[in-house]
Design an enzyme around this catalytic site. Structure first.
Site, PDB file in Angstrom:
ATOM      1  N   GLY A   1      21.766-116.950 -20.147  1.00 32.76           N
ATOM      2  CA  GLY A   1      20.631-117.648 -20.644  1.00 32.76           C
ATOM      3  C   GLY A   1      21.156-118.699 -21.722  1.00 32.76           C
TER       4      GLY A   1
ATOM      5  N   ASP B   1      24.947-118.457 -17.965  1.00 31.81           N
ATOM      6  CA  ASP B   1      24.241-118.893 -17.601  1.00 31.81           C
ATOM      7  C   ASP B   1      24.093-119.490 -15.953  1.00 31.81           C
ATOM      8  OD1 ASP B   1      21.703-120.704 -19.169  1.00 31.81           O
ATOM      9  OD2 ASP B   1      21.568-121.384 -17.349  1.00 31.81           O
TER      10      ASP B   1
ATOM     11  N   TYR C   1       3.398-116.681 -18.615  1.00 32.41           N
ATOM     12  CA  TYR C   1       4.065-116.422 -19.369  1.00 32.41           C
ATOM     13  C   TYR C   1       4.342-115.730 -20.714  1.00 32.41           C
ATOM     14  CZ  TYR C   1       6.913-118.531 -23.175  1.00 32.41           C
ATOM     15  OH  TYR C   1       8.024-118.514 -24.106  1.00 32.41           O
TER      16      TYR C   1
HETATM   17  C1  VAH Z   1       6.864-123.111 -24.261  1.00 37.76           C
HETATM   18  N1  VAH Z   1       8.070-123.832 -25.946  1.00 37.76           N
HETATM   19  O1  VAH Z   1       5.610-124.310 -25.090  1.00 37.76           O
HETATM   20  C2  VAH Z   1       7.426-122.796 -25.346  1.00 37.76           C
HETATM   21  C3  VAH Z   1       7.180-121.577 -26.317  1.00 37.76           C
HETATM   22  C4  VAH Z   1       4.803-121.112 -27.659  1.00 37.76           C
HETATM   23  C5  VAH Z   1       5.292-121.721 -26.537  1.00 37.76           C
HETATM   24  O2  VAH Z   1       7.212-120.653 -25.918  1.00 37.76           O
HETATM   25  O3  VAH Z   1       6.418-122.861 -23.377  1.00 37.76           O
END
Ligand code: VAH
Length: 316
Positions: free
Chosen positions: A8, A34, A140
């Protein structure tokens, strides 16, 4: 001599970490991979690799005799929320491939970034302790908690020296991040310089932990250069902090350079909900105690550097 693989390498972190690693270890000893073409990761060996393809990853590791991996592949929070199945597949299958290959090839060390996104609404909002409640409400964040536990498992079960830090929102000028919730912290600079106005997708009091990219890269390399693995007491992921700001506070700082800059806020539901689930400030005393972590950039220094670098980049 270390033989390093960056998976990546064309992302927001990879595009700054890879050149730094090449500076330290020599271009030929740092292989960048990548799906994207090699535009920002500098000169040196490059391979197009789908990180979810274990056989492709294995071929590159064997071709270059890799002994250290920096695994950066992810979908950031907003992109992951829009496509949770893809986010789980990309984040988790690629991480498991890297960990399994690192064990199979008896590699020296692996780095994988977690994020403050591992925290959720039940995590304390201020000075979040190293060991705390991890109940994220984003995909996430779920991949970050699962990834932290997987890394700790591979350390305990196979004695794999895998190391991790929880990045805050990262502010950088080289590559514009996409798909993140904290990306407004970068976009505001571009819009202030180009148009002297910016309409933010979060409310003006949405305070979040942030960090200048140079400090994130320094923390990553400092952690991986600790020779004695016994010093690395945290095998999920270390809290990391430098400053926190809200859109209003960042706009005030930018007005030191562009006095007539105008900030408006039109909250966008999905990213506001993600931001509301994250804490405001982080306690990173464990990183400071275990491996002497210390940020170099405060909020003011970051804004000054971003304005200097972006004015150069945008006038080019
Ligand atoms: C996001 N920049 O906004 C990333 C980060 C803490 C947030 O992991 O998803």
């Amino acid at each position: 001599m270390k033989r390093i693989l960056v998976v990546g390498a064309e992302g927001q972190v990879g595009s700054e970490l890879t050149p730094k690693l090449r500076e330290i270890y020599g271009e030929e000893n740092v292989v960048a991979t990548d799906l994207k073409d090699p535009v920002n990761s500098g000169s040196g060996p490059f391979e197009h690799v789908d990180a979810t393809d274990a056989e492709a990853m294995k071929r590159v590791i064997e071709k270059y005799h890799i002994d250290t991996v920096y695994h950066l592949v992810t979908l950031l929070s907003a992109a992951a929320e829009a496509n949770p199945n893809k986010a789980w597949h990309v984040c988790m299958s690629s991480l498991k491939h890297v960990l399994d290959l690192a064990v199979e090839k008896n590699m020296e060390r692996v780095f994988w970034p977690s994020s403050i996104a591992a925290f959720g609404p039940t995590t304390p909002k201020d000075t979040v302790p190293q060991s705390t409640v991890l109940e994220p409400t984003t995909m996430y964040g779920v991949t970050k908690v699962a990834g932290e536990l997987l890394c700790q498992y591979y350390n305990v079960k196979y004695n794999l020296d895998v190391r991790s830090v929880r990045y805050p929102g990262l502010i950088s000028w080289k590559v514009e991040p996409d798909g993140g919730t904290t990306d407004y912290g970068v976009q505001m600079f571009y819009e202030a310089i180009r148009h002297k106005e910016y309409d933010c997708y979060l409310t003006d009091d949405s305070t979040l932990p942030m960090m200048y990219m140079d400090d994130a890269v320094k923390a990553t390399i400092d952690l991986m250069q600790v020779e004695d693995p016994v010093r690395i007491k945290v095998r999920t992921s270390y809290n990391l902090a430098s400053f926190s700001f809200s859109p209003k506070e960042l706009a005030e700082e930018i007005r030191r350079h562009i006095p007539d800059f105008v900030l408006t806020c039109t909250p966008e539901a999905r990213r506001q909900k993600i931001a509301n689930s994250w804490p405001r400030t982080i306690d990173d005393s464990a990183a400071r105690a275990d491996w002497d972590w210390k940020p170099a950039f405060g909020l003011t220094e970051m804004v000054d550097e971003m304005m200097k670098q972006l004015r150069k980049k945008l006038s080019a």
